[in-house]
Motif scaffolding. Structure first.
Motif, PDB file in Angstrom:
ATOM      1  N   TRP A  63     -40.424  17.479  67.390  1.00 41.83           N
ATOM      2  CA  TRP A  63     -39.630  16.837  68.027  1.00 41.83           C
ATOM      3  C   TRP A  63     -40.658  16.308  69.395  1.00 41.83           C
ATOM      4  O   TRP A  63     -40.543  14.904  69.739  1.00 41.83           O
ATOM      5  N   GLU A  64     -41.614  16.953  69.805  1.00 42.07           N
ATOM      6  CA  GLU A  64     -42.238  16.496  71.057  1.00 42.07           C
ATOM      7  C   GLU A  64     -43.259  15.509  70.542  1.00 42.07           C
ATOM      8  O   GLU A  64     -43.792  14.470  71.207  1.00 42.07           O
ATOM      9  N   LEU A  68     -43.724  11.642  72.165  1.00 37.18           N
ATOM     10  CA  LEU A  68     -45.069  11.203  72.445  1.00 37.18           C
ATOM     11  C   LEU A  68     -45.349   9.797  71.808  1.00 37.18           C
ATOM     12  O   LEU A  68     -45.932   8.815  72.393  1.00 37.18           O
ATOM     13  N   ILE A  69     -45.338   9.765  70.612  1.00 37.43           N
ATOM     14  CA  ILE A  69     -45.188   8.439  69.625  1.00 37.43           C
ATOM     15  C   ILE A  69     -44.440   7.440  70.448  1.00 37.43           C
ATOM     16  O   ILE A  69     -45.040   6.363  70.526  1.00 37.43           O
ATOM     17  N   LYS A  70     -43.321   7.684  70.719  1.00 36.08           N
ATOM     18  CA  LYS A  70     -42.425   6.862  71.299  1.00 36.08           C
ATOM     19  C   LYS A  70     -42.893   6.281  72.484  1.00 36.08           C
ATOM     20  O   LYS A  70     -42.751   4.857  72.898  1.00 36.08           O
ATOM     21  N   ARG A  71     -43.487   7.001  73.421  1.00 34.22           N
ATOM     22  CA  ARG A  71     -44.026   6.633  74.519  1.00 34.22           C
ATOM     23  C   ARG A  71     -45.294   5.651  74.537  1.00 34.22           C
ATOM     24  O   ARG A  71     -45.341   4.796  75.371  1.00 34.22           O
ATOM     25  N   TYR A  72     -45.866   5.754  73.436  1.00 34.87           N
ATOM     26  CA  TYR A  72     -46.878   4.879  73.592  1.00 34.87           C
ATOM     27  C   TYR A  72     -46.701   3.713  72.389  1.00 34.87           C
ATOM     28  O   TYR A  72     -47.666   2.824  72.595  1.00 34.87           O
ATOM     29  N   ASP A  95     -22.770  19.544  57.048  1.00 39.68           N
ATOM     30  CA  ASP A  95     -22.447  18.182  57.655  1.00 39.68           C
ATOM     31  C   ASP A  95     -22.628  18.085  59.153  1.00 39.68           C
ATOM     32  O   ASP A  95     -23.180  17.141  59.810  1.00 39.68           O
ATOM     33  N   ASP A  96     -22.285  19.185  59.919  1.00 43.20           N
ATOM     34  CA  ASP A  96     -22.605  19.275  61.343  1.00 43.20           C
ATOM     35  C   ASP A  96     -24.083  19.219  61.721  1.00 43.20           C
ATOM     36  O   ASP A  96     -24.353  18.705  62.698  1.00 43.20           O
ATOM     37  N   ILE A  97     -24.839  19.952  60.995  1.00 42.43           N
ATOM     38  CA  ILE A  97     -26.249  20.075  60.962  1.00 42.43           C
ATOM     39  C   ILE A  97     -26.770  18.725  60.946  1.00 42.43           C
ATOM     40  O   ILE A  97     -27.723  17.838  61.265  1.00 42.43           O
ATOM     41  N   VAL A  98     -26.327  18.097  59.753  1.00 35.40           N
ATOM     42  CA  VAL A  98     -26.818  16.581  59.226  1.00 35.40           C
ATOM     43  C   VAL A  98     -26.541  15.544  60.475  1.00 35.40           C
ATOM     44  O   VAL A  98     -27.572  14.900  60.876  1.00 35.40           O
ATOM     45  N   ARG A  99     -25.387  15.695  60.887  1.00 38.35           N
ATOM     46  CA  ARG A  99     -24.967  14.837  62.079  1.00 38.35           C
ATOM     47  C   ARG A  99     -25.751  14.927  63.293  1.00 38.35           C
ATOM     48  O   ARG A  99     -26.531  13.905  63.731  1.00 38.35           O
ATOM     49  N   GLU A 100     -26.248  16.089  63.522  1.00 39.01           N
ATOM     50  CA  GLU A 100     -26.801  16.439  65.003  1.00 39.01           C
ATOM     51  C   GLU A 100     -28.329  15.874  64.687  1.00 39.01           C
ATOM     52  O   GLU A 100     -28.758  15.430  65.771  1.00 39.01           O
ATOM     53  N   PHE A 101     -28.715  16.478  63.586  1.00 39.71           N
ATOM     54  CA  PHE A 101     -30.190  15.908  63.374  1.00 39.71           C
ATOM     55  C   PHE A 101     -30.527  14.407  63.329  1.00 39.71           C
ATOM     56  O   PHE A 101     -31.408  13.808  64.230  1.00 39.71           O
ATOM     57  N   VAL A 102     -29.607  13.906  62.675  1.00 41.76           N
ATOM     58  CA  VAL A 102     -29.813  12.246  62.663  1.00 41.76           C
ATOM     59  C   VAL A 102     -29.515  11.797  64.073  1.00 41.76           C
ATOM     60  O   VAL A 102     -30.254  11.015  64.554  1.00 41.76           O
ATOM     61  N   THR A 103     -28.727  12.242  64.944  1.00 39.09           N
ATOM     62  CA  THR A 103     -28.196  11.973  66.283  1.00 39.09           C
ATOM     63  C   THR A 103     -29.468  12.017  67.060  1.00 39.09           C
ATOM     64  O   THR A 103     -29.816  11.165  67.985  1.00 39.09           O
ATOM     65  N   LEU A 104     -30.060  13.189  66.854  1.00 42.14           N
ATOM     66  CA  LEU A 104     -31.183  13.589  67.934  1.00 42.14           C
ATOM     67  C   LEU A 104     -32.542  12.891  67.530  1.00 42.14           C
ATOM     68  O   LEU A 104     -33.254  12.664  68.236  1.00 42.14           O
ATOM     69  N   SER A 105     -32.737  12.657  66.276  1.00 35.96           N
ATOM     70  CA  SER A 105     -33.754  11.858  65.609  1.00 35.96           C
ATOM     71  C   SER A 105     -33.739  10.455  66.200  1.00 35.96           C
ATOM     72  O   SER A 105     -34.757   9.982  66.791  1.00 35.96           O
ATOM     73  N   LYS A 107     -32.147   9.645  69.200  1.00 37.14           N
ATOM     74  CA  LYS A 107     -32.476   9.705  70.610  1.00 37.14           C
ATOM     75  C   LYS A 107     -33.903   9.841  71.088  1.00 37.14           C
ATOM     76  O   LYS A 107     -34.323   9.582  72.102  1.00 37.14           O
ATOM     77  N   ASN A 108     -34.452  10.800  70.111  1.00 36.15           N
ATOM     78  CA  ASN A 108     -35.984  10.964  70.409  1.00 36.15           C
ATOM     79  C   ASN A 108     -36.918   9.831  70.002  1.00 36.15           C
ATOM     80  O   ASN A 108     -38.031  10.070  70.196  1.00 36.15           O
ATOM     81  N   GLY A 109     -36.232   8.805  69.473  1.00 35.82           N
ATOM     82  CA  GLY A 109     -37.284   7.615  69.209  1.00 35.82           C
ATOM     83  C   GLY A 109     -37.420   6.989  67.846  1.00 35.82           C
ATOM     84  O   GLY A 109     -38.028   5.865  67.818  1.00 35.82           O
ATOM     85  N   ILE A 110     -36.433   7.344  66.765  1.00 32.42           N
ATOM     86  CA  ILE A 110     -36.523   6.794  65.496  1.00 32.42           C
ATOM     87  C   ILE A 110     -35.623   5.630  65.801  1.00 32.42           C
ATOM     88  O   ILE A 110     -34.512   5.689  66.089  1.00 32.42           O
TER      89      ILE A 110
END
Length: 628
Positions: A63-64, A68-72, A95-105, A107-110
Motif C-alpha cells: 500500500w505504501e 509513493l508512486i501516486k505521489r510522483y 464479498d466484504d473483503i473484495v469491496r473493501e480492497f477495491v475501495t482502498l485500492s 483511494k490509495n491511487g489506482i
C-alpha cells in the motif's frame, strides 16, 4: 483511425515475468517522473504478484508503494491487475473483503482496474466490477485467452457481451501465454469492435514470438491500446519492447506519438538497474517456442523454473512441460493464468516428482475440483474427480456465495498489530505472511531501522534459537544418554550440558543460565535473549536420536515454508499431545505459490514438532512425530 495507445507494464507484469517480481520500490522512484512524461495511456504498477511479493520477500508495504508512486506520477493514470474474486491472492475471498480492497485500492491511487477471472466465469467478476464502479475507477474487464476445444471465438464473444452488460468500461484480451496469432488477433479484435463498440485493449507476452505481429494486426483491426515494456525488461516471458512497437507503427496511421529518444532514456535507467541487481534479460528458449503445446504463460514459466530449482529437479523441466497439458485437459481446460496456472502447474510438478500421478494433491487443486474457483470451461475428467474428492458433488453456485463475511474477523484476529484499514486487508489476504511482516515492521520501528534493512534484520532473527527450542534441546538431553551438546553459528558457540550449570562462550557478556531443576542448562545472551545458533538445530538433533518403533514421522513432500497451522485460516497450531486422525491436515507447506495442506498418514498423538513455524524446510525433512 486514431493513434494506438500504449500501456507500460515495466513496473508490474514485466518484472513479474522476468525478475520474479523482485523490483523494489526504491528502484522505481527515480524513473517515475520520466515515465509520467512519456505520454503512455497508463502505467501498470500494482496488483498481480506485486502485493504478495512485497510482503513476503521484499519486506515492503504494498500500500505504501502505491501511495509513493501516486505521489510522483501526476499525469498518467495508474493501472492494476485484479484476479476477480481472488483479488491479488490465490483463493476466493468474501464479498466484504473484495469491496473493501477495491475501495482502498482506488483511494490509495489506482485509476484503472483490469479485472479478470481465471476461468472466464463472469459470476466471479460481478462484485469486483460493481465495487470498482462505485469507487470511481475505470473498469476494464479482461477475457483470458487460451486455446482448447472449448475456447472458441463464440466463447470469447459471449463472455465479452456478459462483461459489457455487467458495466465494463472497456475490454482487454489477456493473452497471458502469447498464444494469440496475428490473424486470430485481427479476427477477434474486429469482432469485439464490430459487435460491442467498446474500447478494446490487447495484452500479450513475447514468449512464443507472436506478440509483435499480433499487435500490428490488432492495430489494423481497430485495437485502442496495447501493452508493452521497456526493452531491458521485454522479450522472453515478458511483453514486447515498447521501442520496437513504436518504431513499427511509426510511419502508419496507427502511430503512437511516443518519442523514441525519450523511451531510450527510460530504457537506459532500467538497463543500469538490471545490471546493478544482476537480473537476466528476457530470452526465448526452445521450451518457450513450444508454448502452443504446453501453454505455460510468461509469469508462470519463470516461476516454474525457479520452483524446480528449489526442488533440485531442474533437469525434469521437459517432463513437467509434457505433464502440464495432460493435467490441464483432465481438469477441464482451465486457462493457464493465476491462480489456475499455479493449480495446474503445481499438480504437474508433484505428479512428476512423486512418481505417481495425483498421489499428492494440494488443497487448492481439491478446491478447484470442488468448484470453489468457479465453473471449469469443460467438465473435470470423472476418474480424476473421484480420485481427488471421492463421491463428493462439486459446487455449482457462485463460489463466494458460500463464504461468510471476513473483514470483521480479520480485524479481531489481527488486534493491535493493525495500524490501518490497509493492514487489515493485507492480513485478510495473506494471514501468515502479513502477521510475520507486521512483527518485523514493529521490530524495525523499535530499533529505528529504515525499511530497506528488512532483509538483514529478518535474516538475523531467523538465525536465533528461541527459548522454546532450547527447552526442547534440554528435554532431549534429559531423556537420552547424551551428556553434552555443542552448537555453533556465525562464530557464536553455545554449550548445553547435563548435570549442573551449563557453560557457554561468546564475545558478549552472558546472563545467568536458564536451568531446568538439576538437569541440563543453557546460557542465554544479555537481557534474556537467546544466543544466535542454528534455528533448526532442535529439529535436526531430535531427528538423529533413536526412533521408537511406534512413532510415524510426517515429512515434507517438497521444498517450501513450513507453517504449523493446519489450514491457511486456522486460528491455532497443532500442538504436542494433540490427537490426530489419518488424513487430517496437520500443517501447511507453502511452495509454488500454493498453501499445501500436509496430512497425517496414521491416527495417533503428536509427540514432537520438529520444524520451526515460518521457516524453510527441505524435501523429506521431518515435521512431526506421531505416536500411533
Amino acid at each position: 483511425m486514431k493513434a494506438v495507445g500504449i500501456t507500460d507494464t515495466t513496473l508490474r507484469d514485466a518484472h513479474q515475468s522476468l525478475w520474479a517480481t523482485r523490483m523494489r520500490t526504491e528502484d522505481m522512484l527515480p524513473v517515475l517522473g520520466d515515465l509520467d512524461e512519456a505520454g503512455f495511456h497508463s502505467l501498470e504498477v500494482w496488483g498481480g504478484a506485486t502485493f504478495d511479493v512485497c510482503l513476503r520477500f521484499l519486506g515492503e508495504d504494498p500500500w505504501e508503494r502505491l501511495r509513493l508512486i501516486k505521489r510522483y506520477v501526476r499525469k498518467t493514470p495508474l493501472q492494476m491487475l485484479l484476479r476477480g474474486q481472488s483479488l491479488v491472492g490465490y483463493q476466493h475471498y468474501p464479498d466484504d473483503i473484495v469491496r473493501e480492497f477495491v475501495t482502498l485500492s482506488v483511494k490509495n491511487g489506482i485509476d484503472i482496474i483490469r479485472i479478470f477471472d481465471a476461468l472466464n466465469d463472469v459470476r466471479n467478476m460481478d462484485v469486483p466490477i460493481e465495487a470498482a464502479k462505485e469507487a470511481g475507477a475505470h473498469v476494464q474487464a479482461a477475457i483470458a485467452y487460451t486455446v482448447s476445444p472449448v475456447h472458441t471465438v463464440s466463447h470469447y464473444l459471449e463472455t465479452a457481451r456478459a462483461l459489457v452488460a455487467q458495466g465494463a468500461d472497456s475490454l482487454c484480451i489477456k493473452d497471458m501465454a502469447g498464444l494469440l496469432t496475428p490473424y486470430k488477433a485481427y479476427e477477434l479484435v474486429s469482432l469485439l469492435k464490430r459487435e460491442l463498440g467498446v474500447m478494446v485493449q490487447l495484452h500479450s507476452h513475447y514468449i512464443g514470438g507472436m506478440a509483435v505481429g499480433a499487435y500490428l494486426k490488432a492495430a489494423e483491426a481497430g485495437v485502442d491500446v496495447i501493452d508493452t515494456a521497456s526493452v531491458p525488461l521485454a522479450f522472453g516471458a515478458s511483453q514486447p519492447p515498447v521501442e520496437t512497437v513504436v518504431r513499427a507503427l511509426q510511419d502508419s496511421e496507427y502511430a503512437t506519438g511516443l518519442d523514441l529518444a525519450y523511451l531510450f532514456k527510460i530504457a537506459e535507467y532500467f538497463e543500469q538497474l538490471r545490471k546493478k541487481r544482476g537480473f537476466d534479460r528476457g530470452l526465448t528458449r526452445i521450451s518457450d517456442m513450444r508454448v502452443f503445446e504446453h501453454q505455460v504463460p510468461g509469469g508462470m514459466i519463470s516461476n516454474l523454473i525457479s520452483q524446480l530449482e528449489e526442488q533440485k529437479a531442474m533437469e525434469r523441466i521437459h517432463e513437467v512441460l509434457t505433464e502440464i497439458p495432460r493435467v490441464r485437459e483432465e481438469l477441464g481446460y482451465p486457462p493457464l493464468v493465476t491462480p489456475t496456472s499455479q493449480i495446474v502447474g503445481t499438480q504437474a510438478v508433484l505428479n512428476v516428482l512423486s512418481g505417481e500421478r495425483y498421489k499428492l494433491v494440494p488443497g487448492e487443486v481439491k478446491a478447484y475440483v470442488r468448484g470453489l474457483y468457479g465453473r471449469p470451461p469443460a467438465p473435470v475428467a470423472r476418474e480424476i474427480q473421484k480420485k481427488i474428492i471421492g463421491d463428493e458433488s462439486p459446487m455449482t453456485a457462485r463460489p463466494a456465495d458460500s463464504l461468510a463475511p471476513g473483514l470483521e474477523k480479520a480485524r479481531r484476529d489481527l488486534g493491535g498489530l493493525a495500524g490501518s484499514p490497509e493492514d487489515v486487508l493485507s492480513y485478510a489476504l495473506f494471514p501468515q505472511v502479513a502477521r510475520k511482516f507486521f512483527g518485523e515492521r514493529s521490530q524495525r520501528g523499535k530499533a529505528g531501522l529504515p525499511e530497506t534493512r528488512v532483509q538483514g534484520a529478518a535474516a538475523k532473527e531467523d538465525a536465533k534459537l528461541n527459548l522454546v527450542e532450547i527447552k526442547e534441546l534440554i528435554r532431549i538431553l534429559d531423556e537420552t544418554a547424551i551428556t553434552e551438546l555443542n552448537l555453533e553459528s556465525e562464530g557464536v558457540r553455545i554449550s548445553i550440558k547435563k548435570g549442573g550449570a551449563g557453560a557457554a562462550s561468546a564475545s558478549a557478556p552472558l546472563s545467568p543460565a536458564v536451568s531446568q531443576g538439576s538437569g541440563p542448562a543453557a546460557e542465554m545472551g544479555s537481557a534474556g535473549e537467546p544466543m544466535p545458533v542454528l534455528a533448526s538445530a532442535a529439529g535436526k538433533y531430535a531427528q538423529a536420536q533413536a526412533r521408537p518403533e511406534n512413532y510415524t514421522y510426517v515429512k515434507a513432500p517438497m521444498v517450501g515454508t513450513f507453517y504449523r497451522a493446519p489450514a491457511p485460516d486456522a486460528p491455532s497450531f497443532v500442538e504436542v499431545g494433540q490427537r490426530v486422525k489419518a488424513g487430517q491436515a496437520v500443517c501447511i507447506i507453502e511452495a509454488m505459490k500454493l498453501m499445501n495442506e500436509i496430512e497425517a498418514e496414521v491416527e495417533g498423538k503428536i509427540v514432537q514438532v520438529l520444524a520451526e513455524n515460518g521457516q524453510p524446510v527441505e524435501f523429506g525433512q521431518e515435521l512431526f512425530a506421531i505416536e500411533e
